[in-house]
Design an enzyme around this catalytic site. Structure first.
Site, PDB file in Angstrom:
ATOM      1  CB  CYS A 135      46.508  -3.049  21.669  1.00 48.09           C
ATOM      2  SG  CYS A 135      45.360  -3.659  22.918  1.00 48.09           S
ATOM      3  N   GLY A 136      49.317  -5.386  22.231  1.00 45.94           N
ATOM      4  CA  GLY A 136      50.374  -5.654  23.196  1.00 45.94           C
ATOM      5  C   GLY A 136      49.819  -5.899  24.587  1.00 45.94           C
TER       6      GLY A 136
END
Length: 361
Positions: A135-136
């Protein structure tokens, strides 16, 4: 002579010239025996082409996976926004009743434990992160923000203890010096029961005097491409803060075939109008004392939902970036593969021409 040999070579390629036992004559002088050990159905390429084909297939499969994960995250964002919308009527009604009771009490002193401010010697910091990665920078941002807040409080001589929500921050702070009071899982769809467990534990700790302040470190949802790690003081409460607190609702929509977010700002709920001659069965202070825990539960659920929505939006963007990178990489690999294949075919034609030239001499 060279042009004639080239024409003959191309004619041989078109008529299965590489078949085993094929007899060919050039200029009627002699026959050349081709003794290939296996049938060749296409041009022979170097060893690098097979690796390129394997990488192209691998990148294609990876892109399918990342695109599927992006769509799954988008579906979960929609469910999260529906959950937020479902809790709005209760929150608005609770805020309206609270404001009405504050207006009814007027200038009377409000003596409630949850509204009482005291000297801060110990702070309980609740850190909300995700349970999974991919998720970055979502998890790393909230952890860095928490570390900065812990350092700030420690430098002021204030003791800090943690309550972690989410497996990522649990794994990180378990190896650090700051003590972790309790750990909870975040999940993908927070419920009122999960929020109640966290808020009840915090309320009990605050009312027992074990902590002087409760702060929540969560990720505020801004848009699909932006989120804001924020810190909020949950306890002690401020009556003016509850009365004047507005709201902002985000809805995931599609526009021109792309996902987008529409935001709608909501003003604070209007205070409930209690007639002057209304008689309460219980004292208004007791009603306020019963409403405040419900308000805290509602706010805890809202922050959990915002954190989950921010995580899912970050995952959508991360998977979109991964899909775009996979597409670019596949294009580059395909171009490299075609160049290698073209070079191999050109080399084979040159070998055939050279052989034909030698045969005609």
């Amino acid at each position: 002579m060279f042009a004639k040999a080239l024409v003959l070579a191309l004619a041989l390629v078109g008529s299965n010239a590489f078949a085993p036992g094929f007899q060919s004559g050039f200029a009627g002088t002699r026959a050349v025996q081709h003794t290939a050990n296996r049938r060749i159905t296409g041009p022979m390429m170097g060893g690098n082409e097979k690796q390129l084909k394997s990488r192209i297939a691998s990148v294609t499969n990876t892109r399918k996976i990342t695109e599927a994960m992006r769509l799954v995250a988008a579906a979960k964002v929609r469910r999260a926004q529906q959950a937020v919308l479902a809790t709005r009527p209760f929150s608005e009604t609770l805020q309206s009743v609270f404001s009405g009771l504050i207006s009814r009490l007027g200038q009377e002193s409000i003596d409630l434990p949850l509204l009482e401010s005291r000297e801060v010697k110990k702070v309980t910091l609740v850190v909300m992160s995700g349970d999974r990665g991919l998720c970055g920078g979502y998890n790393s941002f909230i952890i860095k923000k928490s570390e900065a807040r812990i350092k700030e409080l420690t430098e002021q001589g204030i003791e800090v203890e943690l309550v972690t929500v989410g497996k990522k921050c649990v794994g990180y702070f378990a190896k650090r010096d700051t003590p972790v009071l309790k750990a909870f899982d975040m999940g993908q769809a927070p419920t009122a029961d999960e929020a109640s467990k966290i808020s009840d534990m915090l309320l009990a700790s605050y009312l027992a005097g074990e902590t002087d302040c409760v702060e929540i470190m969560y990720t505020q949802f801004v848009s699909l491409i932006a989120s804001n790690p924020s810190v909020r003081t949950m306890l002690p409460l401020s009556p003016s803060g509850i009365e004047a607190e507005g709201d902002e609702v985000f809805q995931l929509t599609t526009k021109d075939g792309q996902f987008s977010v529409e935001s709608e700002s909501k003003p604070p709920a209007e205070a409930a109008d209690f007639p002057k001659d209304m008689i309460f069965e219980q004292d208004p202070l007791q009603i306020l004392n019963a409403i405040l825990p419900l308000y805290i539960n509602g706010q805890m659920l809202r922050m959990l939902q915002e954190s989950v929505a921010s995580e899912l939006a970050a995952r959508m963007q991360a998977m979109q970036a991964a899909s775009d990178n996979a597409k670019t990489l596949k294009t580059d690999l395909s171009r490299e593969y075609n160049r290698a294949r073209q070079a191999a075919v050109t080399q084979q034609i040159m070998e055939i021409v050279a052989g034909a030239s030698a045969a005609t001499e």
